[in-house]
Design a protein around this motif. Sequence first.
Motif, mmCIF file in Angstrom:
data_model
loop_
_atom_site.group_PDB
_atom_site.id
_atom_site.type_symbol
_atom_site.label_atom_id
_atom_site.label_comp_id
_atom_site.label_asym_id
_atom_site.label_seq_id
_atom_site.Cartn_x
_atom_site.Cartn_y
_atom_site.Cartn_z
ATOM 1 N N ARG A 160 0.856 -1.191 0.000
ATOM 2 C CA ARG A 160 0.000 0.000 0.000
ATOM 3 C C ARG A 160 0.889 1.236 0.000
ATOM 4 N NH1 ARG A 160 -4.783 -1.075 4.295
ATOM 5 N NH2 ARG A 160 -5.004 1.147 3.977
ATOM 6 N N VAL A 161 0.520 2.234 -0.782
ATOM 7 C CA VAL A 161 1.376 3.409 -0.983
ATOM 8 C C VAL A 161 1.845 4.015 0.331
ATOM 9 C CG1 VAL A 161 1.452 5.745 -1.927
ATOM 10 C CG2 VAL A 161 0.387 3.908 -3.237
ATOM 11 N N GLU A 162 0.925 4.220 1.266
ATOM 12 C CA GLU A 162 1.288 4.911 2.506
ATOM 13 C C GLU A 162 2.232 4.087 3.386
ATOM 14 O OE1 GLU A 162 -2.665 2.822 3.362
ATOM 15 O OE2 GLU A 162 -1.720 3.815 1.655
ATOM 16 N N ILE A 163 2.236 2.784 3.212
ATOM 17 C CA ILE A 163 3.134 1.928 3.994
ATOM 18 C C ILE A 163 4.434 1.683 3.222
ATOM 19 C CG2 ILE A 163 3.397 -0.319 5.119
ATOM 20 C CD1 ILE A 163 0.323 -0.327 5.466
ATOM 21 N N ARG A 164 4.314 1.480 1.923
ATOM 22 C CA ARG A 164 5.496 1.215 1.086
ATOM 23 C C ARG A 164 6.532 2.330 1.215
ATOM 24 N NH1 ARG A 164 3.899 0.073 -4.743
ATOM 25 N NH2 ARG A 164 2.747 1.937 -4.259
ATOM 26 N N GLU A 165 6.077 3.566 1.305
ATOM 27 C CA GLU A 165 7.006 4.695 1.426
ATOM 28 C C GLU A 165 7.810 4.630 2.721
ATOM 29 O OE1 GLU A 165 4.363 8.022 1.038
ATOM 30 O OE2 GLU A 165 4.214 7.796 -1.134
ATOM 31 N N GLN A 166 7.220 4.041 3.758
ATOM 32 C CA GLN A 166 7.914 3.949 5.047
ATOM 33 C C GLN A 166 8.734 2.672 5.191
ATOM 34 O OE1 GLN A 166 5.386 5.474 8.409
ATOM 35 N NE2 GLN A 166 3.803 5.344 6.829
ATOM 36 N N LEU A 167 8.387 1.642 4.422
ATOM 37 C CA LEU A 167 9.061 0.340 4.511
ATOM 38 C C LEU A 167 9.478 -0.148 3.126
ATOM 39 C CD1 LEU A 167 6.572 -1.378 7.009
ATOM 40 C CD2 LEU A 167 8.742 -0.268 7.558
ATOM 41 N N PRO A 168 10.309 0.630 2.422
ATOM 42 C CA PRO A 168 10.603 0.295 1.018
ATOM 43 C C PRO A 168 11.303 -1.046 0.808
ATOM 44 C CG PRO A 168 12.061 2.035 1.802
ATOM 45 C CD PRO A 168 11.030 1.825 2.870
ATOM 46 N N SER A 169 12.059 -1.534 1.782
ATOM 47 C CA SER A 169 12.782 -2.800 1.569
ATOM 48 C C SER A 169 11.874 -4.021 1.637
ATOM 49 C CB SER A 169 13.924 -2.942 2.586
ATOM 50 O OG SER A 169 13.432 -3.207 3.886
ATOM 51 N N TRP A 170 10.592 -3.831 1.992
ATOM 52 C CA TRP A 170 9.674 -4.958 2.159
ATOM 53 C C TRP A 170 8.836 -5.234 0.917
ATOM 54 C CZ3 TRP A 170 9.862 -8.221 6.202
ATOM 55 C CH2 TRP A 170 10.695 -7.844 7.254
ATOM 56 N N VAL A 171 9.069 -4.489 -0.151
ATOM 57 C CA VAL A 171 8.332 -4.654 -1.396
ATOM 58 C C VAL A 171 9.260 -5.337 -2.398
ATOM 59 C CG1 VAL A 171 7.217 -3.373 -3.275
ATOM 60 C CG2 VAL A 171 6.964 -2.608 -0.903
#
Length: 178
Positions: free
Chosen positions: A99-110
């Motif tokens: 999800r965009v709002e989470i991906r920005e905070q946890l980029p290494s998890w995508v």
Amino acid sequence: MKPSNVLVLPGWQNSGPTHWQTLWEQRHGYRRVEQHDWMRPLRGDWIARLEDVVLGCDEPPVLVAHSLGCILVAAWAGVSRNAQRVKAALLVAPGDVERVEIREQLPSWVPIPLAPLPFRSVLLASRNDPYCSFERARGFAQAWGSQCIDHGDSGHINADAGLGSWPEGHVLLQDLMT
């Protein structure tokens, strides 16, 4: 099964004192997999830590994951040569890190790994989880080969949901342990 081989995998920012994971540790002697940084989690570091702890178990462990811990299980299983050592996993309220709002905070998890897990697993999903839609969680369960259980309107299935020590969740864990 020895309680020390039940590995508790909290999510981002760890599980606080009233979270069911913490209460289970206190009541049953389960072992939390401590991460180096709960606030800025790096996928590779978390995977390496889980690998170390699994290798240190003297019998096949059972994983008890919440939120980002569920994504950790899938990520670790996808790269570890030791995933077959795990007996089973209880996956509760996976966090949708894409999800965009989470991906920005946890980029290494995508991206979120979507390969079948090489061990038995049960995934519990809430219909009103603010961090993952029910449909998305059901999709994770299908991809991972997990049994999916609809936990109704339980938010993020955490301390804020008012579950206390969550005895019905512990019954599911005990089923996985046998």
